[in-house]
Design a protein around this motif. Structure first.
Motif, PDB file in Angstrom:
ATOM      1  N   GLY A 170       0.811  -1.188  -0.089  1.00  8.17           N
ATOM      2  CA  GLY A 170       0.054   0.036   0.028  1.00  8.17           C
ATOM      3  C   GLY A 170       0.970   1.318  -0.054  1.00  8.17           C
ATOM      4  N   THR A 171       2.068   1.343   0.050  1.00  8.06           N
ATOM      5  CA  THR A 171       2.980   2.481   0.380  1.00  8.06           C
ATOM      6  C   THR A 171       3.231   2.816  -1.292  1.00  8.06           C
ATOM      7  OG1 THR A 171       5.040   0.831   0.186  1.00  8.06           O
ATOM      8  CG2 THR A 171       4.251   1.748   2.197  1.00  8.06           C
ATOM      9  N   SER A 172       3.347   4.337  -1.358  1.00  9.01           N
ATOM     10  CA  SER A 172       3.441   4.783  -2.656  1.00  9.01           C
ATOM     11  C   SER A 172       4.522   4.565  -3.415  1.00  9.01           C
ATOM     12  CB  SER A 172       3.159   6.198  -2.684  1.00  9.01           C
ATOM     13  OG  SER A 172       3.563   7.093  -3.906  1.00  9.01           O
ATOM     14  N   ARG A 173       4.633   4.460  -4.730  1.00  9.33           N
ATOM     15  CA  ARG A 173       5.949   4.559  -5.619  1.00  9.33           C
ATOM     16  C   ARG A 173       6.518   5.519  -6.204  1.00  9.33           C
ATOM     17  NH1 ARG A 173       3.726   1.416 -10.530  1.00  9.33           N
ATOM     18  NH2 ARG A 173       5.956   1.510 -11.025  1.00  9.33           N
ATOM     19  N   PHE A 174       5.762   6.829  -5.701  1.00  7.58           N
ATOM     20  CA  PHE A 174       6.038   8.065  -5.994  1.00  7.58           C
ATOM     21  C   PHE A 174       7.230   8.486  -4.985  1.00  7.58           C
ATOM     22  CE2 PHE A 174       2.271   8.624  -8.353  1.00  7.58           C
ATOM     23  CZ  PHE A 174       2.639   9.511  -9.314  1.00  7.58           C
ATOM     24  N   VAL A 175       8.460   8.869  -5.529  1.00  2.00           N
ATOM     25  CA  VAL A 175       9.594   9.351  -4.954  1.00  2.00           C
ATOM     26  C   VAL A 175       9.550  10.553  -4.634  1.00  2.00           C
ATOM     27  CG1 VAL A 175      11.042   7.144  -5.183  1.00  2.00           C
ATOM     28  CG2 VAL A 175      11.187   9.190  -6.819  1.00  2.00           C
ATOM     29  N   TRP A 176       9.090  11.469  -5.600  1.00  2.00           N
ATOM     30  CA  TRP A 176       8.853  13.069  -5.713  1.00  2.00           C
ATOM     31  C   TRP A 176       7.638  13.595  -6.551  1.00  2.00           C
ATOM     32  CZ3 TRP A 176       9.792  16.624  -9.212  1.00  2.00           C
ATOM     33  CH2 TRP A 176      10.056  18.254  -8.619  1.00  2.00           C
ATOM     34  N   PRO A 197       7.756   9.208  -0.721  1.00  2.00           N
ATOM     35  CA  PRO A 197       6.327   8.452  -0.867  1.00  2.00           C
ATOM     36  C   PRO A 197       5.488   8.701   0.014  1.00  2.00           C
ATOM     37  CG  PRO A 197       8.352   7.076  -1.041  1.00  2.00           C
ATOM     38  CD  PRO A 197       8.785   8.304  -0.385  1.00  2.00           C
ATOM     39  N   ASP A 198       5.619   8.749   1.392  1.00  2.00           N
ATOM     40  CA  ASP A 198       4.515   9.267   2.306  1.00  2.00           C
ATOM     41  C   ASP A 198       3.817  10.365   2.248  1.00  2.00           C
ATOM     42  OD1 ASP A 198       5.248   6.827   3.530  1.00  2.00           O
ATOM     43  OD2 ASP A 198       6.493   7.385   5.246  1.00  2.00           O
ATOM     44  N   GLU A 199       4.714  11.365   1.645  1.00  2.00           N
ATOM     45  CA  GLU A 199       4.195  12.651   1.596  1.00  2.00           C
ATOM     46  C   GLU A 199       3.450  12.864   0.234  1.00  2.00           C
ATOM     47  OE1 GLU A 199       7.000  16.022   1.411  1.00  2.00           O
ATOM     48  OE2 GLU A 199       8.033  15.347   3.238  1.00  2.00           O
ATOM     49  N   VAL A 200       3.613  12.159  -0.670  1.00  2.00           N
ATOM     50  CA  VAL A 200       2.540  11.950  -1.807  1.00  2.00           C
ATOM     51  C   VAL A 200       1.635  11.359  -1.516  1.00  2.00           C
ATOM     52  CG1 VAL A 200       2.586  10.981  -4.106  1.00  2.00           C
ATOM     53  CG2 VAL A 200       4.677  12.157  -3.520  1.00  2.00           C
ATOM     54  N   LEU A 201       1.470  10.322  -1.030  1.00  2.00           N
ATOM     55  CA  LEU A 201       0.350   9.371  -0.641  1.00  2.00           C
ATOM     56  C   LEU A 201      -0.657  10.240   0.308  1.00  2.00           C
ATOM     57  CD1 LEU A 201      -1.232   6.836  -1.345  1.00  2.00           C
ATOM     58  CD2 LEU A 201       0.067   5.833   0.603  1.00  2.00           C
ATOM     59  N   ALA A 202       0.120  10.878   1.162  1.00  2.00           N
ATOM     60  CA  ALA A 202      -0.837  11.719   2.117  1.00  2.00           C
ATOM     61  C   ALA A 202      -1.626  12.697   1.524  1.00  2.00           C
ATOM     62  CB  ALA A 202       0.306  12.104   3.195  1.00  2.00           C
TER      63      ALA A 202
END
Length: 763
Positions: A170-176, A197-202
């Protein structure tokens, strides 16, 4: 009348332009010079500097600047450098009132800005998909899924929560990700940058996700993991990086506030009590690209960035500085892939050869524009325009236009309609008076690019012309001068075409329609193939897509073709772009009422329903190609744009026999991309005679430890395993598709199955 010598013409033309205010020596690109002229006209009409809400208005414009003294002169004249690209180039916010002064400064060599781009499927049909996407997971080489590569997308309408963009946990694959519209207290950042990734998903989605859907679909085609294993993108294990580009927009208050904060922290204190405004341009795109590549360098990973946006070619567009800056960014592990454009079905470009007269049909909407370009030393020609229900031909002497107009000033001529006829259904019931409602033609100079001068023609028919019908006419030119004519695409609402077969011919596609930035040399430019015409939606209803006339296995009829306006052969390659299934942005509200019929798959994941649907356009073929290149970068992270073009040239195949051979052409480029053949080429396996250049049809390969399973194998088959040096490390036969591999070193191996094909595996 004898024709003047070219030397005399050059001198006369230049003097005429300078005398009338067309500054042929300006350091501004024509589009930027046009905006400056408009600004100055507004100041003159206002009787002085502009004011609003009791405050002086300072208008800024974002431009590329080439200078010899860094930011010194720019700052002295009230400008603010936003990003320094090196080699004397920067992106800067320039006060528009100061452009004329900057134009005269010796340290300023060039100022350039152009019209913002837009998504390149915005006006193509959004259609359903097919039972099996053109490639899907089956054709991805199993040894290469994009690990260690950054798949970048600059676009609009991103859904960060979609399972296609997450790992299994469930974690994001986006790094930036950079969203310039989001709120941020840091004045040095325009908008907000998500650095993990946490900032993007949030954040859940880009700030435009309720109104736009394009970017999610594009990212899904390039590198999505699909939905429940279905409709997987080309590089499903790549890391994701990207940004929200405000394509084709007028900056709204939310966006402007971020720039106001940035400008306020850098401009002189005496400007803080003035009202700041900003005119947007395409320079923002290259600033964002530079930030993405800087992040890739920080992470130590190769990066391929997809641009599924662009702008219709225009004789007044000058991107010379833009291309210079872009070329310095691209290199080993830094690749940009761009859409060719979706105007191939519209004949918007024709060329009049030197020494030949022209009688060109023209087809128009109610209000319409077209352009003519001539060499600077030869702008003197006459043009005749005649249209249905126009009594006489309108003749325009371009010598008069040059002599009587300044830059961006309008020259007007009138023609008159025919008397009322029983054969014509007028809008007005009363007797039509052509003297009250003339047919007007407005001509203005649009600047010069290189050694070419441009002219814009704006035509307004009288009310007798029905606004719901296409108007047919002719352009008549009898002069030895070589000319280029450019119409306008239908999505501008002022479409002008030179043929009535738009979107009806099988291959598509009319020449001279490549969009910017697809025409730039080092960009990998992608056209769209029509590979599937029908599908079944989630209700089991068979549906046939709207077909513009192209056939399966041919170029899609909308796909733009070369050459570029400066004569380059484009596109470089083609890929499927018709009925492509990918991610649906779950936050997109505009089409929720229609999504039932357009959905081909949906399911509930992470306590929310997600879906997949289809779109068409070169916006779709471009990310497919970018995803393939991500796989190639995994095999060799140091590939340059030129390396990739070499692989494409050696391994692509031409869809039509007419174009067989090694030469690149303006329809298919070097042909349709082949991910697998390209990998074999990059890995140096093409010299092994036993290895097929294609994968086995109907088979899937899976590894369980050192046991290889070939699902779908029918009967006895010989199997040979090669290492990357071309040495056979195993020769055997199988009847059940199960092969026990010897204890081999970790790495990539090629597996040849009889004469049916080969694939790559990683141990």
């Amino acid at each position: 009348m004898k024709r003047l010598s070219s030397t005399i013409l050059v001198a006369f033309f230049t003097l005429s332009l300078l005398a009338q205010g067309w500054n042929t020596n300006s350091k501004m690109s024509p589009w930027l010079l046009n905006k400056y002229e408009q600004q100055q006209a507004a100041v003159r009409e206002n009787g002085g500097p502009l004011r609003s809400q009791g405050l002086s208005v300072v208008n800024y414009i974002l431009a590329l600047v080439e200078s010899t003294d860094g930011d010194a002169t720019i700052k002295q004249k009230g400008g603010v450098v936003w990003q320094d690209f090196g080699n004397g180039f920067c992106a800067a916010f320039l006060p528009m009132d100061s452009l004329g002064v900057l134009d005269q400064c010796a340290s300023i060599l060039r100022m350039e800005a152009n019209e913002p781009c837009r998504p390149l499927n915005e006006h193509s049909s959004k259609i359903l998909g097919v039972d099996k996407v053109w490639a899907g997971e089956d054709q991805l080489p199993q040894a290469f899924r994009g690990e260690g590569v950054l798949a970048g997308v600059m676009d609009v309408g991103f859904d960060f929560t979609h399972p296609a963009f997450r790992h299994d946990d469930g974690t994001s694959r986006f790094v930036w990700f950079w969203d310039p519209f989001e709120e941020n207290d840091n004045p040095e950042e325009v908008g907000k940058i998500y650095n993990s990734p946490d900032e993007v998903l949030a954040a859940e989605h880009s700030s435009d996700a309720e109104k736009k859907d394009h970017g999610s679909h594009v990212m899904g085609s390039m590198a999505g993991r699909g939905l429940d294993g279905r409709y997987v993108g080309m590089a499903p294990e790549a890391d994701l990086i990207g940004g929200h580009v405000p394509l084709g927009v007028t900056l709204d208050d939310a966006f402007m506030k971020h720039f106001e904060k940035f400008l306020a922290s850098h401009i002189k204190e005496d400007l803080l009590n003035q009202l700041l405004t900003l005119k947007y341009s395409d320079v923002f795109d290259i600033v964002m690209l530079n930030e993405i590549f800087k992040k890739a360098d920080e992470l130590g990973k190769p990066c391929v960035v997809n641009w599924s946006f662009g702008i219709h070619p225009d004789f007044s567009s000058d991107h010379s500085a833009y291309e210079t800056v872009l070329n310095t960014m691209l290199g080993p592990g830094r690749i940009v892939v761009a859409s060719a454009g979706n105007e191939g079905g519209n004949m918007t470009y024709v060329k009049k050869e030197a020494g030949q007269p022209m009688e060109q049909d023209i087809y128009c909407n109610y209000l319409y524009d077209f352009q003519i370009r001539s060499k600077m030393d030869d702008p003197f020609f006459k043009i005749g325009l005649t249209f249905e229900y126009l009594e006489d031909t309108i003749f325009i002497d371009m010598h008069d236009v040059v002599a009587q107009t300044a830059f961006n000033k309008v020259y007007t001529i009138e023609g008159y309609g025919v008397p009322k006829s029983e054969n014509y259904d007028y809008i007005y019931e009363e007797e039509y008076d052509p003297l009250l409602f003339p047919f007007t033609v407005e001509v203005k100079t649009t600047g010069y690019v290189g050694d070419k001068a441009g002219f814009m023609f704006h035509l307004t028919p009288p009310p007798i012309y029905p606004r719901t019908e296409t108007i047919k006419g002719k352009i008549l030119i009898d002069t030895p001068v070589e000319l280029d004519l450019m119409g306008s695409p239908e999505d501008t609402g002022t479409g002008v075409f030179f043929s009535d077969d738009n979107r009806r011919n099988s291959r598509g596609c009319h020449l001279g329609t490549i969009s910017f930035p697809g025409g730039l040399e080092r960009i990998i430019t992608v056209g769209a193939m029509h590979q599937c015409s029908s599908f079944t939606n989630i209700f089991g209803n068979p549906t046939t897509t709207f077909n513009y006339g192209s056939e399966e296995g041919h170029l899609a009829s909308f796909s733009s073709c070369g050459p570029t306006l400066d004569g380059r052969v484009k596109p470089d390659v083609v890929a499927p772009g018709h009925n492509i299934l990918s991610v649906f942005n779950s936050f997109y509200s505009s089409l929720l009422r229609d999504i039932e019929d357009m959905t081909v798959y949906r399911t509930n994941v992470f306590d929310k329903e997600y879906a997949m649907w289809a779109m068409s356009g070169t916006s779709m073929s471009s990310p497919i190609t970018a995803g393939v290149i991500a796989l190639w970068l995994q095999a060799n992270p140091n590939l340059t744009p030129e390396d990739i073009k070499g692989v494409i040239q050696r391994t692509s195949h031409q869809p039509e026999p007419e174009f067989s051979g090694p030469d690149k052409n303006n329809y298919y480029g070097w042909g349709e991309i082949d991910a697998y053949a390209g990998l074999l080429d990059i890995l140096g396996l093409t010299g092994i005679e036993e290895i097929s250049k294609h994968q086995p049809a109907g088979m899937k390969f899976r590894l369980e430890g050192h046991t290889l399973h070939i699902d779908g194998l029918d009967g006895v088959a010989s199997v040979t395993v090669f290492d990357l040096n071309g040495r056979p490390v195993l020769r055997t036969e199988t009847t059940d598709g199960i092969i026990l591999l010897p204890e081999l070193a970790a790495g990539v191996y090629a597996v040849q199955v009889g004469k049916q094909g080969s694939t790559l595996i990683r141990l």
